[in-house]
Design a protein around this motif. Structure first.
Motif, PDB file in Angstrom:
ATOM      1  N   ILE A   1      -1.292 -12.992   2.147  1.00 43.81           N
ATOM      2  CA  ILE A   1      -2.370 -12.050   2.410  1.00 43.81           C
ATOM      3  C   ILE A   1      -2.233 -11.681   3.878  1.00 43.81           C
ATOM      4  O   ILE A   1      -2.353 -12.547   4.757  1.00 43.81           O
ATOM      5  CB  ILE A   1      -3.759 -12.659   2.117  1.00 43.81           C
ATOM      6  N   LYS A   2      -1.912 -10.422   4.130  1.00 40.99           N
ATOM      7  CA  LYS A   2      -1.676  -9.944   5.494  1.00 40.99           C
ATOM      8  C   LYS A   2      -2.767  -8.952   5.863  1.00 40.99           C
ATOM      9  O   LYS A   2      -3.077  -8.061   5.070  1.00 40.99           O
ATOM     10  CB  LYS A   2      -0.322  -9.245   5.581  1.00 40.99           C
ATOM     11  N   PHE A   3      -3.330  -9.118   7.052  1.00 42.10           N
ATOM     12  CA  PHE A   3      -4.391  -8.197   7.459  1.00 42.10           C
ATOM     13  C   PHE A   3      -4.387  -8.020   8.968  1.00 42.10           C
ATOM     14  O   PHE A   3      -4.069  -8.942   9.721  1.00 42.10           O
ATOM     15  CB  PHE A   3      -5.758  -8.674   6.967  1.00 42.10           C
ATOM     16  N   THR A   4      -4.722  -6.823   9.384  1.00 42.24           N
ATOM     17  CA  THR A   4      -4.840  -6.526  10.804  1.00 42.24           C
ATOM     18  C   THR A   4      -6.295  -6.701  11.222  1.00 42.24           C
ATOM     19  O   THR A   4      -7.203  -6.699  10.384  1.00 42.24           O
ATOM     20  CB  THR A   4      -4.390  -5.085  11.114  1.00 42.24           C
ATOM     21  N   ALA A   5      -6.530  -6.830  12.504  1.00 44.44           N
ATOM     22  CA  ALA A   5      -7.901  -6.973  13.005  1.00 44.44           C
ATOM     23  C   ALA A   5      -8.728  -5.737  12.676  1.00 44.44           C
ATOM     24  O   ALA A   5      -9.948  -5.822  12.525  1.00 44.44           O
ATOM     25  CB  ALA A   5      -7.886  -7.225  14.506  1.00 44.44           C
TER      26      ALA A   5
ATOM     27  N   PHE B   1      -4.585  -4.074   5.103  1.00 38.71           N
ATOM     28  CA  PHE B   1      -4.634  -5.207   4.186  1.00 38.71           C
ATOM     29  C   PHE B   1      -3.520  -5.092   3.150  1.00 38.71           C
ATOM     30  O   PHE B   1      -3.384  -4.058   2.505  1.00 38.71           O
ATOM     31  CB  PHE B   1      -6.005  -5.220   3.485  1.00 38.71           C
ATOM     32  N   ILE B   2      -2.735  -6.163   3.007  1.00 39.37           N
ATOM     33  CA  ILE B   2      -1.651  -6.182   2.025  1.00 39.37           C
ATOM     34  C   ILE B   2      -1.600  -7.568   1.384  1.00 39.37           C
ATOM     35  O   ILE B   2      -1.697  -8.588   2.071  1.00 39.37           O
ATOM     36  CB  ILE B   2      -0.280  -5.890   2.677  1.00 39.37           C
ATOM     37  N   ILE B   3      -1.426  -7.595   0.062  1.00 44.86           N
ATOM     38  CA  ILE B   3      -1.180  -8.849  -0.656  1.00 44.86           C
ATOM     39  C   ILE B   3       0.209  -8.741  -1.272  1.00 44.86           C
ATOM     40  O   ILE B   3       0.537  -7.733  -1.898  1.00 44.86           O
ATOM     41  CB  ILE B   3      -2.226  -9.096  -1.758  1.00 44.86           C
ATOM     42  N   SER B   4       1.005  -9.778  -1.073  1.00 47.58           N
ATOM     43  CA  SER B   4       2.326  -9.794  -1.707  1.00 47.58           C
ATOM     44  C   SER B   4       2.588 -11.180  -2.282  1.00 47.58           C
ATOM     45  O   SER B   4       2.025 -12.180  -1.828  1.00 47.58           O
ATOM     46  CB  SER B   4       3.423  -9.385  -0.726  1.00 47.58           C
ATOM     47  N   GLU B   5       3.437 -11.198  -3.300  1.00 45.55           N
ATOM     48  CA  GLU B   5       3.748 -12.440  -3.990  1.00 45.55           C
ATOM     49  C   GLU B   5       5.225 -12.386  -4.362  1.00 45.55           C
ATOM     50  O   GLU B   5       5.713 -11.384  -4.867  1.00 45.55           O
ATOM     51  CB  GLU B   5       2.871 -12.540  -5.243  1.00 45.55           C
ATOM     52  N   PHE B   6       5.943 -13.474  -4.075  1.00 47.74           N
ATOM     53  CA  PHE B   6       7.356 -13.517  -4.396  1.00 47.74           C
ATOM     54  C   PHE B   6       7.824 -14.968  -4.480  1.00 47.74           C
ATOM     55  O   PHE B   6       7.177 -15.868  -3.963  1.00 47.74           O
ATOM     56  CB  PHE B   6       8.194 -12.729  -3.377  1.00 47.74           C
ATOM     57  N   GLU B   7       8.953 -15.140  -5.129  1.00 44.73           N
ATOM     58  CA  GLU B   7       9.548 -16.461  -5.307  1.00 44.73           C
ATOM     59  C   GLU B   7      11.001 -16.373  -4.858  1.00 44.73           C
ATOM     60  O   GLU B   7      11.728 -15.472  -5.272  1.00 44.73           O
ATOM     61  CB  GLU B   7       9.445 -16.858  -6.785  1.00 44.73           C
ATOM     62  N   VAL B   8      11.415 -17.313  -4.000  1.00 45.59           N
ATOM     63  CA  VAL B   8      12.777 -17.272  -3.459  1.00 45.59           C
ATOM     64  C   VAL B   8      13.365 -18.673  -3.338  1.00 45.59           C
ATOM     65  O   VAL B   8      12.636 -19.664  -3.259  1.00 45.59           O
ATOM     66  CB  VAL B   8      12.815 -16.583  -2.069  1.00 45.59           C
ATOM     67  N   THR B   9      14.689 -18.706  -3.324  1.00 46.00           N
ATOM     68  CA  THR B   9      15.395 -19.958  -3.069  1.00 46.00           C
ATOM     69  C   THR B   9      15.967 -19.992  -1.657  1.00 46.00           C
ATOM     70  O   THR B   9      16.275 -21.052  -1.139  1.00 46.00           O
ATOM     71  CB  THR B   9      16.537 -20.167  -4.083  1.00 46.00           C
ATOM     72  N   ASP B  10      16.115 -18.817  -1.044  1.00 45.96           N
ATOM     73  CA  ASP B  10      16.624 -18.702   0.333  1.00 45.96           C
ATOM     74  C   ASP B  10      15.699 -17.806   1.139  1.00 45.96           C
ATOM     75  O   ASP B  10      15.242 -16.768   0.646  1.00 45.96           O
ATOM     76  CB  ASP B  10      18.028 -18.082   0.350  1.00 45.96           C
TER      77      ASP B  10
END
Length: 96
Positions: free
Chosen positions: A78-82, A10-19
């Protein structure tokens, strides 16, 4: 096509990008992608979908995708494996 591999359940990430700097890819995990703000398009498998603030995408391991950003976009992933269902929640998912 590039394939991303995740080993943590389980991983949560947050980011802001223009490209967008990731080539079209798939992964060995599931993703919930929330668009906090921004605008552009999302190529999901063979379908191009316009996205905007408040949109939510659910991707499975067999899905491939990439984003085309028109307006600076704030992503929450929100990324998660089975395996999270078995290891962390004490249940399992049976593949269809």
């Amino acid at each position: 096509m590039k394939r991303y591999t995740q080993f943590k359940p389980f991983i949560i990430s947050e980011f802001e990008v223009t490209d967008w700097h990731h080539p079209r890819h798939n992964h060995n995990y599931y993703e919930l992608i929330y668009i906090k703000h921004g605008k552009g398009s999302h190529l999901l498998n063979k379908t191009k979908v316009n996205y905007k603030s408040g949109d939510l995408f659910l991707l499975g391991p067999d899905d491939s995708h990439e984003f085309y950003i028109e307006v600076k976009t704030h992503f929450i992933y929100i990324k998660f494996t089975a395996s999270i269902f078995e290891k962390e929640l004490g249940c399992f998912i049976k593949a269809l």
